[in-house]
Design an enzyme around this catalytic site. Sequence first.
Site, PDB file in Angstrom:
ATOM      1  N   ASP A 170      -1.099  -3.954  -3.492  1.00  0.00           N
ATOM      2  CA  ASP A 170      -0.236  -5.132  -3.310  1.00  0.00           C
ATOM      3  C   ASP A 170       1.130  -4.624  -3.736  1.00  0.00           C
ATOM      4  O   ASP A 170       1.364  -4.387  -4.930  1.00  0.00           O
ATOM      5  CB  ASP A 170      -0.677  -6.291  -4.206  1.00  0.00           C
ATOM      6  CG  ASP A 170       0.208  -7.505  -3.979  1.00  0.00           C
ATOM      7  OD1 ASP A 170       1.442  -7.335  -3.876  1.00  0.00           O
ATOM      8  OD2 ASP A 170      -0.315  -8.621  -3.897  1.00  0.00           O
ATOM      9  N   HIS A 171       2.031  -4.423  -2.780  1.00  0.00           N
ATOM     10  CA  HIS A 171       3.250  -3.682  -3.130  1.00  0.00           C
ATOM     11  C   HIS A 171       4.101  -4.445  -4.148  1.00  0.00           C
ATOM     12  O   HIS A 171       4.966  -3.859  -4.784  1.00  0.00           O
ATOM     13  CB  HIS A 171       4.037  -3.291  -1.878  1.00  0.00           C
ATOM     14  CG  HIS A 171       4.865  -4.386  -1.288  1.00  0.00           C
ATOM     15  ND1 HIS A 171       4.338  -5.339  -0.466  1.00  0.00           N
ATOM     16  CD2 HIS A 171       6.181  -4.684  -1.415  1.00  0.00           C
ATOM     17  CE1 HIS A 171       5.297  -6.176  -0.106  1.00  0.00           C
ATOM     18  NE2 HIS A 171       6.438  -5.804  -0.671  1.00  0.00           N
ATOM     19  N   HIS A 220       0.723 -11.634  -2.897  1.00  0.00           N
ATOM     20  CA  HIS A 220       1.913 -11.496  -3.754  1.00  0.00           C
ATOM     21  C   HIS A 220       2.104 -12.674  -4.711  1.00  0.00           C
ATOM     22  O   HIS A 220       2.358 -12.479  -5.897  1.00  0.00           O
ATOM     23  CB  HIS A 220       3.167 -11.324  -2.903  1.00  0.00           C
ATOM     24  CG  HIS A 220       3.044 -10.270  -1.836  1.00  0.00           C
ATOM     25  ND1 HIS A 220       2.350  -9.094  -2.036  1.00  0.00           N
ATOM     26  CD2 HIS A 220       3.504 -10.212  -0.564  1.00  0.00           C
ATOM     27  CE1 HIS A 220       2.414  -8.369  -0.931  1.00  0.00           C
ATOM     28  NE2 HIS A 220       3.098  -9.027  -0.035  1.00  0.00           N
TER      29      HIS A 220
HETATM   30  C1  BG6 Z   1       4.592  -8.233   3.137  1.00  0.00           C
HETATM   31  C2  BG6 Z   1       4.461  -9.306   4.184  1.00  0.00           C
HETATM   32  O1  BG6 Z   1       3.393  -8.085   2.453  1.00  0.00           O
HETATM   33  O2  BG6 Z   1       5.625  -8.578   2.234  1.00  0.00           O
HETATM   34  C3  BG6 Z   1       5.777  -9.513   4.899  1.00  0.00           C
HETATM   35  O3  BG6 Z   1       3.456  -8.965   5.119  1.00  0.00           O
HETATM   36  C4  BG6 Z   1       6.894  -9.763   3.921  1.00  0.00           C
HETATM   37  O4  BG6 Z   1       5.678 -10.586   5.831  1.00  0.00           O
HETATM   38  C5  BG6 Z   1       6.900  -8.699   2.817  1.00  0.00           C
HETATM   39  O5  BG6 Z   1       8.121  -9.753   4.612  1.00  0.00           O
HETATM   40  C6  BG6 Z   1       7.890  -9.061   1.723  1.00  0.00           C
HETATM   41  O6  BG6 Z   1       8.046  -7.975   0.851  1.00  0.00           O
HETATM   42  P1  BG6 Z   1       9.396  -7.770   0.024  1.00  0.00           P
HETATM   43  O7  BG6 Z   1       9.089  -6.592  -0.844  1.00  0.00           O
HETATM   44  O8  BG6 Z   1      10.483  -7.539   1.015  1.00  0.00           O
HETATM   45  O9  BG6 Z   1       9.610  -9.042  -0.742  1.00  0.00           O
END
Ligand code: BG6
Length: 486
Positions: free
Chosen positions: A178-179, A241
């Site tokens: 989960d980045h 997230h």
């Molecule tokens: C991803 C989603 O996991 O997270 C995207 O699939 C989203 O739709 C993105 O835009 C948002 O990541 P960050 O790091 O830009 O907030």
Amino acid sequence: MDSPLTLIICGASGDLTARKLVPSLYRLACKNRLPAEGRIVGVARSAFSDAAFRDKMAAAVREHAAREWLPERWEAFARRLFYVAADATKPEGLANLSAWLKEKEGGAGGRRLFYLAVAPDLYGGIVSSLAAAGLLREEGGWRRLVIEKPFGRDLASARTLNESIRSQLREEQIYRIDHYLGKDTVQNILVLRFANILFEPLWNSQYIDHVQITVAEKVALEGRGAYYDQAGVLRDMFQNHLLQLLTLVAMEPPARFAADPLRNEKVKVLDAIEPLDDAEAGRQLVRGQYAGYRGEKGVPPTSKTPTYAALRLGINNWRWRGVPFYLRSGKALKGRLSEVVVQFHCPPHLMFPVGDGGTMQCNRLALCIQPDEGIHVSFQSKVPDQEGMVMRPSDLEFHYGHAYKNLPIPESYERLLLDAMHGDASLFMRSDEIERAWAIMDPFIRASESASATAPEEYAVGSDGPAGANAFLDRDGRAWLSLCHH
Ligand code: BG6
């Protein structure tokens, strides 16, 4: 000496490899953090030479890591970069890769990290073929697997996926990304709470009125219409997230910063959120869709997929009983802003006269996840030189950009790739965590997708989202808050 380490990226011709993985690996190499003996091999079906693959990746790095681009650094990094054409969905398609690994690793074997940068419906099949081709046998070193979300589209499919992967690999070999957990400001939630004494004594229902978690995006579909319309915001952002942010805010202090103690506490929080029945979930949910969504490429003109949602969750444990957690996220909004706001109660008795209207803003703390990373605390101060005691809210602000001028916040994949190579799973999701998160989200998703569900409320591109989201909090006598946008 350690045996050779190889990062094998399946799906090397895809977007994730070019936009995130190789630029992050390049930056790690620039910081001298990649293991000295490490190699990276891209795997995909199309035929490429090492040189052609390097050229393609050089262009990607120039675009996505432009600030760090230096031709001589790239040359040094590119020597570690290789390409093998193989079809990872079939055991017999992996012969080239097996031969390549054997040759590069030498007789003693090596350590292998497989990164599946492919469509999620291929995960199960690729893991089975890697196993059938003998590539997952731990000879000469460990085998690990990194996979990306989505992990299924509901509890049942997530379970099936977990079972299928675990029939070939042990849980501790699987790194589910989960980045958001790779973001420094998300990890800083743990530091703020558990490396300070100031906040934790107040971090409970006695002092906290409610918590808001916002992940607002300015971007819309970015060419992913077909995927997105099948997912919607509840699967795309909430199941992963937003719930991850919630667990870090709400968890008990683990005894050690290590994968299992940390993840055990996160699972306990998710366990304390009782899944609602579908009708109740429908009442605790607001959905929106931005104007023009149904005209996007890949989206059917009748789509009821929400691109915005707001919902309320309760955590049934001693610390949080009675404290609502409001979560909201949407696309095509006014701006990009991820933030957690903790609203504290007012003092039990106030000896000062409160001004017009007789209300006072009580303490708030905001964790600014992005883009202006930091922390804000709002408190009352005396306005100087007034007749009587006049108070006004003031802000204590901490900005990463000021405090750590020469240390820009890195891309979250840097941390995650390195942790997976080092075998630290603290910032990755365990199978029980994923399944529990689906159990919480499934009733909301069913409420949103049931045949009797109304269409989501339309909101203007560049707005704050649907009006219904404001009415939703208004019902509870509250309003959406933001402290981070200064
Ligand atoms: C991803 C989603 O996991 O997270 C995207 O699939 C989203 O739709 C993105 O835009 C948002 O990541 P960050 O790091 O830009 O907030």
